[in-house]
Design a protein around this motif. Structure first.
Motif: not given
Lengths: 317, 303
Positions: B99-101, B158-162, B241-243
């Protein structure tokens, strides 16, 4: 010089307007808020329209913006949805705590980074230089929230030297000021470490440049003692760019305060902001975002003016 | 008339020397002489492969809960211990790396793309185009990024794309400034005048004549940028507020680890995810600095 300062001030005005514009339209596009309330099926459409008109929400967006701006300039930053208090009052109540935290970590960063940077530059390629470079790299890559957690684990949980959070103890034998200082130390270190690392590198680079200048050789040739040469002739010139970097690091201090205040439950602007985010208290979110941007503009302005005052070689035209 | 290839005019010996000393080769050679940069590069290779092949490398399912094994210390069974639900921290750290990368690379690629286009236009056309675009840069830069990040993420959910979109929205300005500066310099070069004089289109000049000459600083900024985004994303996830959990990310693992009771009972739990962030960001910084030095013609032979 006055003309230059005036020119920089005038240049900041359109930027400030831009900031209010961005802030307003984020708020305008945000879901929820008073219009959501009006979607309640129990409320009749006529009443909804009356309510919208009363709040001025039936106006076109640019009229709403001008209205909002008019109030904003007068210091009316809206009322918190949750706390039912003017946002301005909330900010003024929390600001001193955040400024105290920022000031303390700023002192921590400045008082350590400048001497270390000078030493690293003077003894270039020595173990002092390598060690400081190593720690500077480490400091720049360490997430501040992790550093905060580690500090709490070591100093609060294991050794019980400093409190894990808050700004005052309920039961404390220490005097008020000492108690407050104890609550400040861990958050200040957490907030200041990244800037300490960056400023050390910056001071080192700036001093290296100055140490190679001809006027340093001249000063030595005049038979001055080495420390006078380095600290009087060198430092005064080497610190000019460093001081302006302090002005530019204002936003990173203010932004970092959000995470640090969260870790240490420190009741400042950052925690107010996060609480507002989780409660969807839009007026507070927007006011603090706008306020933070204005602080950045102020910091940049200060850095530029300071540079002009300190360095007479700058051409103001 | 038959077209004569350009290299026919260049003397054989000269041509050979040149091809031996291509920019890429010199850069790689000088990069390899920088020990820290090579260490950083190797660390990145390990982390990237580890995250790509995580399913084959770790023995535990990162989502598998085992309430009998809550907060176990590191052991041969669980190398990094277990968390409050008895999940294996080692495998969560490796899945978290994905996820981070992913967020880091996607955000930086997007930011570089947008920033390069805007910076190229500003630097190439100058005048009022430059003025407007640079005022936009000033405006985005005026907000301390964390406030704008959090505000927009709350508005968008918050979602990965956003999260990637927000990082691109806020991250293009640095590249734009950089590319503008490079383009302003390159614009004065004779080969650009030559290209213009033979009627080449502006787009073609920008893409094939100017961009290749500005690519070095862009690559350096991108490398350093990935570390910065990973730090910011983990901070955002740490705040919740992130993943979003249950997807493991280094930031939200630390969010789970921040309660005082866990710090007392399981100090290894907050330690490992944070250490991974530190190592990854450090590695990107080493590689970025190494690339900068390797591509700097002023430092020739002195490293």
């Amino acid at each position: 010089m006055q003309a230059y300062i005036l020119k920089r001030l005038l240049q900041a005005i359109p930027l400030l307007f831009g900031i209010t514009l961005v802030s307003f339209f984020m708020m305008y596009l945000s879901p929820g808020g008073p219009t959501d309330l009006a979607m309640d099926p129990k409320i009749k459409p006529e009443d909804r329209e009356k309510m919208m008109a009363a709040l001025g929400l039936d106006q076109p967006p640019w009229v709403q913006y001008l209205n909002w701006l008019f109030h904003f300039i007068q210091g009316d930053w809206g009322t918190s949805f949750i706390r039912k208090v003017p946002v301005m009052d909330l900010i003024w109540e929390r600001l001193p705590q955040t400024l105290l935290l920022m000031g303390t970590s700023f002192c921590f960063a400045a008082l350590l980074s400048i001497p270390i940077g000078i030493l690293a530059a003077k003894k270039k390629n020595s173990w002092v230089d390598y060690t400081s470079t190593f720690f500077a790299f480490l400091g720049l890559a360490t997430p501040n929230f992790w550093l905060g957690l580690l500090l709490v684990m070591l100093f609060s949980v294991y050794w019980n030297i400093f409190p894990a959070g808050g700004i005052a103890s309920f039961l404390s034998t220490d005097s008020g000021a000492l108690d407050q200082l104890k609550h400040l130390i861990l958050p200040a270190i957490t907030l200041g470490t990244a800037d300490l690392a960056g400023l050390t590198r910056y001071t080192r680079a700036s001093m290296l440049e100055v140490l190679g200048q001809n006027y340093m050789q001249t000063a030595r040739a005049k038979g001055m003692r080495e420390w006078v040469v380095v600290y009087k002739h060198g430092l005064r010139n080497g610190l000019i760019p460093v001081i302006t970097v302090f002005g530019l690091s204002l936003p990173s201090f203010f932004g970092g305060a959000v995470i640090v205040e969260k870790i240490f439950s420190y009741p400042g602007i950052g925690l107010l902001f996060l609480d507002a985010v989780f409660q969807r208290d839009y007026p507070v979110i927007m006011a603090i975002t706008t306020f933070s941007a204005m602080l950045v503009v102020l910091g940049n302005l200060l850095a530029d003016i300071l540079y002009a005052v300190l360095d007479p070689r700058i051409d103001y035209k | 008339m038959e077209k004569i290839p350009f290299h026919a005019f260049v003397h054989e010996s000269t041509r050979k020397d040149r091809s031996d000393q291509s920019f890429l080769k010199i850069t790689i050679k000088r990069f390899c002489m920088n020990k820290l940069a090579v260490i950083g590069f190797l660390a990145l290779v390990v982390i990237i492969f580890g995250s790509l092949f995580a399913p084959f490398l770790v023995s535990h399912n990162p989502a598998a809960q085992n309430l009998m094994e809550r907060l176990q210390p590191p052991s041969s069974m669980h190398w990094f211990g277990t968390d409050e639900y008895g999940r294996d921290i080692f495998s969560r750290v490796f899945y978290g790396a994905r996820v981070s990368l992913l967020v880091g690379f996607a955000s930086v690629l997007g930011g570089i793309f947008v920033g390069t286009m805007i910076g190229a236009m500003a630097g190439f056309y100058g005048g009022w185009v430059d003025n407007i675009l640079m005022r936009m840069v000033d405006l985005v830069n005026a907000f301390p990024s964390i406030f704008l990040l959090i505000t927009i993420v709350t508005l968008l959910e918050p979602s990965l794309t956003n999260i990637v979109i927000v990082f691109i929205l806020l991250g293009w300005t640095g590249t734009a400034r950089l590319v503008r500066g490079e383009f302003l310099k390159i614009r004065q070069e004779e080969y650009i005048w030559a290209a213009k004089s033979i009627g080449m289109s502006n787009l073609r000049i920008m893409l094939f004549h100017m961009l290749p000459n500005a690519i070095g600083p862009i690559i350096v900024a991108a490398t350093l940028g990935v570390g910065g985004v990973i730090l910011a994303e983990s901070g955002l996830s740490f705040l919740g507020l992130g993943i979003q959990p249950p997807t493991p990310s280094w930031g939200n693992m630390l969010q789970g680890a921040q309660s005082l009771s866990i710090m007392v009972m399981a100090p290894w739990y907050p330690f490992f995810p944070g250490l991974m962030i530190l190592i990854t960001v450090l590695a990107f910084n080493f590689v970025g600095d190494g690339l900068r030095d390797a591509m700097d013609p002023k430092l020739d032979g002195r490293r």
